[in-house]
Design a protein around this motif. Structure first.
Motif, mmCIF file in Angstrom:
data_model
loop_
_atom_site.group_PDB
_atom_site.id
_atom_site.type_symbol
_atom_site.label_atom_id
_atom_site.label_comp_id
_atom_site.label_asym_id
_atom_site.label_seq_id
_atom_site.Cartn_x
_atom_site.Cartn_y
_atom_site.Cartn_z
ATOM 1 N N HIS A 61 60.593 27.840 27.757
ATOM 2 C CA HIS A 61 61.278 28.287 28.975
ATOM 3 C C HIS A 61 62.711 28.713 28.672
ATOM 4 O O HIS A 61 63.156 29.782 29.120
ATOM 5 N N ASP A 126 58.499 19.589 37.471
ATOM 6 C CA ASP A 126 57.196 19.965 37.995
ATOM 7 C C ASP A 126 57.117 19.460 39.434
ATOM 8 O O ASP A 126 57.907 18.599 39.845
ATOM 9 N N ALA A 155 50.561 30.479 42.539
ATOM 10 C CA ALA A 155 50.892 29.901 41.238
ATOM 11 C C ALA A 155 50.181 30.631 40.100
ATOM 12 O O ALA A 155 50.762 30.865 39.032
ATOM 13 N N ARG A 158 51.849 33.673 38.852
ATOM 14 C CA ARG A 158 53.004 33.388 37.998
ATOM 15 C C ARG A 158 52.609 32.765 36.663
ATOM 16 O O ARG A 158 53.476 32.396 35.886
ATOM 17 N N TRP A 160 51.440 29.853 36.381
ATOM 18 C CA TRP A 160 51.807 28.436 36.445
ATOM 19 C C TRP A 160 50.523 27.603 36.484
ATOM 20 O O TRP A 160 49.519 28.023 37.056
ATOM 21 N N THR A 161 50.583 26.436 35.872
ATOM 22 C CA THR A 161 49.411 25.564 35.805
ATOM 23 C C THR A 161 49.283 24.724 37.073
ATOM 24 O O THR A 161 50.238 24.062 37.486
ATOM 25 N N VAL A 182 51.833 21.132 40.222
ATOM 26 C CA VAL A 182 52.193 22.441 39.685
ATOM 27 C C VAL A 182 53.142 22.224 38.512
ATOM 28 O O VAL A 182 54.236 21.680 38.684
ATOM 29 N N LYS A 183 52.698 22.644 37.333
ATOM 30 C CA LYS A 183 53.484 22.419 36.125
ATOM 31 C C LYS A 183 54.131 23.726 35.687
ATOM 32 O O LYS A 183 53.448 24.664 35.269
ATOM 33 N N ALA A 184 55.453 23.784 35.834
ATOM 34 C CA ALA A 184 56.228 24.961 35.427
ATOM 35 C C ALA A 184 57.702 24.621 35.592
ATOM 36 O O ALA A 184 58.063 23.786 36.432
ATOM 37 N N ALA A 187 59.474 24.296 39.184
ATOM 38 C CA ALA A 187 58.395 24.307 40.177
ATOM 39 C C ALA A 187 58.825 23.580 41.451
ATOM 40 O O ALA A 187 58.576 24.054 42.564
#
Length: 370
Positions: A61, A126, A155, A158, A160-161, A182-184, A187
């Motif tokens: 990131h 997250d 998500a 993007r 995103w997980t 939501v893992k990012a 987030a």
């Protein structure tokens, strides 16, 4: 092409980029990249897989953020040169390309500028999102499921997980509640502006007389707990129930008592998990979400005390935040920012960036005013 004031446009782009780099602190960002690169190169990094994933994710990131800033500076230089050469040669086609590139750069800068507004204590974390159906019966349960799909699609756009942690199905259709992670990077800061009550107005597909129905669903967003957070939970304060996981219509999807419900007795906070395969995994996931909720509760209590001391009696902005009207006209409107979109299908399919960006800007302005 005379309509485009290129010197003014380019000055505006450079001014915005300078403002972003000043807030971002590029030197600090470079130092963080160097530190994380050193950690990522450690031979024993993968001895602790959870920490290794965290380090590599943060490094990716930070590197991406630094690269975007560097590339945008180069793109502004390039388009400035493009304009100069095209004007000297009278090439309108190249000037048209320059206008398009300037517009593209502006949008990229706006996206980066939004991130600079995410400066809350937990904004980089997250997020754990819980959607609960409210008033409106089966339509509200269906609306909760529509919101789950909307956020999942947003998500995914993007990259995103998203991991669904728990789903509680309603008897006829839809969901009583759903919790997902939501893992990012950022987030929580990004999604936290979605917290509040959402309202749906439509002709009910469940009403045989075709009447218009108004229904509600609540969205809760909390930051995911980290190992460095200090949240003490006394085991004696917990009531833990186990039961069989269930699917749509109440059907059992497991032959063992793998689902877990944890109640924190002092606060009345309840967390249920059933989507993992084992009771141990569900209990661990439930504890993580419980700790996150208690951490946010503690923060909210501290903030409430500060507001009380300051004499702030304004109602929370996170009550009813958005209406989704599908009949008699089509419009999705945010009640805080006044941002509205007529293409309701696109919004419910995950086209939320305009609402979220407007919400983040609105929140930042509200904090300045208070």
């Amino acid at each position: 092409m005379a309509e485009t004031d290129f010197p003014t446009e380019l000055r505006s782009l450079r001014s915005t980029l300078t403002r972003i780099t000043d807030v971002t602190d590029v030197d600090k960002l470079r130092a963080e990249v160097a530190e994380l690169s050193e950690k990522a190169a450690a031979p024993d990094l993968w001895d602790d897989q959870a920490n290794a994933q965290k380090v590599t994710s943060q490094l990716s990131h930070k590197q991406s953020e630094l690269e975007r800033l560097t590339k945008l500076s180069g793109r502004i230089d390039d388009v400035e040169l493009m304009v100069e050469m095209a004007q000297d040669e009278g090439d309108d086609d190249v000037l048209t390309e320059a206008v398009q590139e300037i517009d593209s750069i502006r949008k990229a800068l706006e996206s980066l500028e939004i991130v600079t507004l995410l400066a809350g204590e937990y904004d980089e974390r997250d997020a754990v999102v819980t959607i609960r159906s409210g008033a409106g019966g089966v339509d509200a349960a269906d609306f909760a499921e529509m919101l789950l799909r909307m956020y999942t699609r947003w998500a995914e756009r993007r990259d995103w997980t998203v991991k669904v942690l728990d789903t509680s199905y309603a008897e006829e259709a839809g969901l009583k509640s759903a919790t997902f992670e939501v893992k990012a990077p950022y987030a929580f800061g990004t999604l936290s502006v979605e917290a509040g009550t959402h309202r749906l107005v439509r002709i009910s597909p469940f009403d045989n007389q075709g009447r218009r129905q108004t229904s509600f669903a609540a969205v809760e967003v909390i930051p995911l707990i980290e190992g460095t957070d200090s949240v003490e939970i006394d085991e004696n304060d917990l009531k833990i129930d186990v039961y069989r996981s269930s699917g749509p219509g109440g059907q059992s999807v497991n032959t063992t008592d793998s689902a877990v419900r944890i109640t924190h007795l002092p606060t009345g906070t309840v967390v249920s998990m059933q989507n993992e395969k084992s009771q141990i995994q569900n209990r661990a996931a439930a504890m993580r979400v419980l700790e996150s909720r208690l951490l946010l509760l503690k923060q909210q209590e501290e903030a409430a005390e500060k507001k009380e001391l300051a004499g702030d009696i304004k109602a929370s902005w996170g009550d009813q935040i958005r209406s989704y009207v599908l009949h008699p006209y089509q419009m999705v409107k945010d009640l805080r920012t006044e941002h509205e979109v007529g293409n309701t299908s696109a919004v419910l399919d995950g086209d939320l960036d305009g609402f979220i960006d407007a919400g983040i800007r609105w929140r930042a302005q509200s904090l300045l005013e208070n």
